[in-house]
Scaffold this motif. Structure first.
Motif, PDB file in Angstrom:
ATOM      1  N   ASN A   1      12.084  34.834  69.690  1.00  0.00           N
ATOM      2  CA  ASN A   1      11.623  33.856  68.689  1.00  0.00           C
ATOM      3  C   ASN A   1      12.373  34.302  67.419  1.00  0.00           C
ATOM      4  N   PRO A   2      13.321  33.234  66.898  1.00  0.00           N
ATOM      5  CA  PRO A   2      13.647  31.820  67.692  1.00  0.00           C
ATOM      6  C   PRO A   2      14.273  31.999  68.822  1.00  0.00           C
ATOM      7  N   GLY A   3      14.097  30.896  69.749  1.00  0.00           N
ATOM      8  CA  GLY A   3      14.480  31.079  71.093  1.00  0.00           C
ATOM      9  C   GLY A   3      16.019  31.069  71.468  1.00  0.00           C
ATOM     10  N   ASN A   4      16.146  31.752  72.557  1.00  0.00           N
ATOM     11  CA  ASN A   4      17.552  31.612  73.174  1.00  0.00           C
ATOM     12  C   ASN A   4      17.175  31.515  74.845  1.00  0.00           C
ATOM     13  N   PRO A   5      17.398  30.386  75.591  1.00  0.00           N
ATOM     14  CA  PRO A   5      18.401  29.244  75.267  1.00  0.00           C
ATOM     15  C   PRO A   5      17.670  28.002  74.379  1.00  0.00           C
ATOM     16  N   THR A   6      16.385  28.311  73.906  1.00  0.00           N
ATOM     17  CA  THR A   6      15.786  27.016  73.945  1.00  0.00           C
ATOM     18  C   THR A   6      15.723  26.540  72.686  1.00  0.00           C
ATOM     19  N   GLY A   7      16.005  27.015  71.536  1.00  0.00           N
ATOM     20  CA  GLY A   7      16.275  26.728  69.968  1.00  0.00           C
ATOM     21  C   GLY A   7      14.985  26.515  69.309  1.00  0.00           C
ATOM     22  N   GLN A   8      13.696  26.982  70.062  1.00  0.00           N
ATOM     23  CA  GLN A   8      12.355  26.761  69.498  1.00  0.00           C
ATOM     24  C   GLN A   8      12.125  27.638  68.365  1.00  0.00           C
ATOM     25  N   CYS A   9      10.909  27.696  67.504  1.00  0.00           N
ATOM     26  CA  CYS A   9      10.439  28.725  66.567  1.00  0.00           C
ATOM     27  C   CYS A   9       9.194  28.780  66.716  1.00  0.00           C
ATOM     28  N   MET A  10       8.718  29.583  67.093  1.00  0.00           N
ATOM     29  CA  MET A  10       7.401  29.679  67.589  1.00  0.00           C
ATOM     30  C   MET A  10       6.126  29.551  66.395  1.00  0.00           C
ATOM     31  N   SER A  11       5.270  28.776  66.775  1.00  0.00           N
ATOM     32  CA  SER A  11       4.081  28.667  65.746  1.00  0.00           C
ATOM     33  C   SER A  11       3.165  29.803  65.592  1.00  0.00           C
TER      34      SER A  11
ATOM     35  N   GLN B   1      14.957  32.237  79.690  1.00  0.00           N
ATOM     36  CA  GLN B   1      15.045  33.535  79.217  1.00  0.00           C
ATOM     37  C   GLN B   1      16.359  33.684  79.087  1.00  0.00           C
ATOM     38  N   TYR B   2      16.903  34.737  78.022  1.00  0.00           N
ATOM     39  CA  TYR B   2      18.079  35.188  77.957  1.00  0.00           C
ATOM     40  C   TYR B   2      18.560  36.172  79.050  1.00  0.00           C
ATOM     41  N   PRO B   3      19.230  36.204  80.194  1.00  0.00           N
ATOM     42  CA  PRO B   3      19.337  37.077  81.354  1.00  0.00           C
ATOM     43  C   PRO B   3      19.465  38.654  81.116  1.00  0.00           C
ATOM     44  N   LEU B   4      19.719  38.912  79.961  1.00  0.00           N
ATOM     45  CA  LEU B   4      19.676  40.478  79.482  1.00  0.00           C
ATOM     46  C   LEU B   4      18.670  41.073  80.125  1.00  0.00           C
ATOM     47  N   TYR B   5      17.343  40.224  80.054  1.00  0.00           N
ATOM     48  CA  TYR B   5      15.822  41.003  80.223  1.00  0.00           C
ATOM     49  C   TYR B   5      15.832  41.006  81.927  1.00  0.00           C
ATOM     50  N   SER B   6      16.088  40.050  82.612  1.00  0.00           N
ATOM     51  CA  SER B   6      15.945  40.183  84.107  1.00  0.00           C
ATOM     52  C   SER B   6      16.724  41.190  84.583  1.00  0.00           C
ATOM     53  N   ALA B   7      17.990  41.099  83.962  1.00  0.00           N
ATOM     54  CA  ALA B   7      19.277  42.066  84.629  1.00  0.00           C
ATOM     55  C   ALA B   7      18.653  43.454  84.366  1.00  0.00           C
ATOM     56  N   THR B   8      18.369  43.527  83.116  1.00  0.00           N
ATOM     57  CA  THR B   8      17.850  45.103  82.855  1.00  0.00           C
ATOM     58  C   THR B   8      16.866  45.559  83.630  1.00  0.00           C
ATOM     59  N   ILE B   9      15.660  44.790  83.828  1.00  0.00           N
ATOM     60  CA  ILE B   9      14.509  44.899  84.603  1.00  0.00           C
ATOM     61  C   ILE B   9      14.964  45.502  85.911  1.00  0.00           C
ATOM     62  N   THR B  10      16.065  44.499  86.424  1.00  0.00           N
ATOM     63  CA  THR B  10      16.399  44.971  87.936  1.00  0.00           C
ATOM     64  C   THR B  10      17.068  46.015  88.019  1.00  0.00           C
TER      65      THR B  10
END
Length: 358
Positions: free
Chosen positions: A97-107, A43-52
């Motif tokens: 979606n699209p993913g950071n850091p993974t570069g995927q595009c969800m089906s 995951q993009y660390p913005l989320y875990s950091a903000t949740i914390t």
């Protein structure tokens, strides 16, 4: 225009980039430490950091590397059950979606599955879709918004009741204006009380910056064929997109030629997230050498920087399954430098394994 469904301006908030809007929403959702938010790993660390920061509980679910980094729906269900058993009330799910850091595009199938889980467990969906214009396999793996999947669902119960907040930004796409801080969020099926709370929170900052608002207008209403600037805009836009598409392929192909490195196709966004093979003995020796609480791929990335001047980010900074190692790199280096970069990376990888093998 994008989804074929009308929008209500009263449900759209202009924001100082998607990050500000995400922070607002997480602050509204988290009232106590037992409030949990599902976040993808990696995951993009913005989320875990903000949740914390909001004193909530991050609840991890895994993306499936063997399935082009699509979300593992079983992992989501399992994470919800485990969280409930620990006394955590899961209130929302984050999707990138699209993913950071993974570069995927969800089906679409994956998106529909997440929407069904959200309805089943009464979760708010936070859809981070800031890379929606960075799509490099449009025919086979197009971008499909959560909004479109939700509003076009055959089940009226889903259409009318699943709560969705989607985010977009001028920082990505073809504009790439990170410093101007412009973006928006849209509310779907959010109750008036929730919308009022979000409005109060956003009002603390008075309004988003003027230049960022101007950039949002340019992003959502670009030049049309009737405008004098259309030809230049179209040429520059298509050239930039084609260049990113070409570099995504070059980076992926080059990484996959390195012994001990494997990388999924970059379908979208601006990053590759290759898997690096680090044997257990090497990993333990590398950690011991640093005499600190660090991950083996952190050591790997630091030494790559110090020895070859190549900057990548350790996969442990984004989260990853135990026993696996990754790093995030962008697809942005000039095309003529990618080959030399990956040659240096291949040389370093072999040297790193040899250095810490005993």
């Amino acid at each position: 225009r994008r989804d074929g469904f009308a929008s209500d301006a009263d449900n759209i908030f202009l924001i100082n980039g998607a990050s500000a809007g995400i922070s607002y929403c997480l602050q509204c959702l988290i009232a106590q430490p037992t409030d949990g938010i599902l976040i993808p790993i990696p995951q993009y660390p913005l989320y875990s950091a903000t949740i914390t920061l909001c004193k909530g509980t991050p609840v991890n679910y895994y993306l499936d590397e063997s399935n082009d980094w699509n979300a593992d729906l079983q992992s989501i269900e399992q994470s919800i059950v485990e969280a409930k058993n620990k006394g955590v009330r899961v209130k929302a799910i984050v999707v990138i979606n699209p993913g950071n850091p993974t570069g995927q595009c969800m089906s679409k199938q994956c998106i529909d599955g997440i929407i069904a889980i959200a309805r089943k467990h009464r979760l708010v969906i936070l859809a981070d879709e800031v890379y929606q214009e960075n799509i490099y396999h449009q025919d086979a793996y197009p971008f499909v918004s959560f909004r479109k999947c939700l509003l076009s669902a055959k089940d009226a119960d889903i259409v009318d009741n699943v709560e969705l907040i989607s985010f977009h930004s001028v920082s990505k796409g073809i504009f790439g204006e990170c410093g101007l801080r412009g973006g928006y969020l849209e509310l779907i099926n959010i109750a008036k009380s929730g919308k009022d709370m979000l409005t109060k929170l956003a009002s603390i900052n008075l309004c988003p910056n003027t230049i960022g608002q101007c950039m949002v207008e340019l992003m959502v209403n670009p030049p049309t064929e009737k405008d004098e600037s259309y030809a230049v805009f179209k040429q520059q836009y298509e050239t930039q997109l084609a260049s990113l598409q070409e570099r995504a392929k070059i980076v992926t192909d080059a990484l996959n030629k390195i012994d001990g490195v494997s990388c999924n196709t970059v379908y979208g966004a601006m990053y590759a997230f290759p898997n690096i093979t680090i044997p257990e003995t090497v990993a333990q020796n590398a950690i011991k050498a640093y005499q600190g609480d660090v991950a083996a791929d952190f050591v790997y990335c630091m030494e790559l920087l110090l020895q070859y001047g190549i900057v990548v980010v350790a996969g442990s900074g984004f989260g990853q399954k135990d026993g696996t190692f990754h790093f995030r790199t962008t697809i942005l280096p000039p095309k003529d430098q990618i080959a030399s970069l990956t040659q240096s990376l291949a040389k370093f990888h072999a040297e790193f394994l040899q250095k810490y093998s005993t």
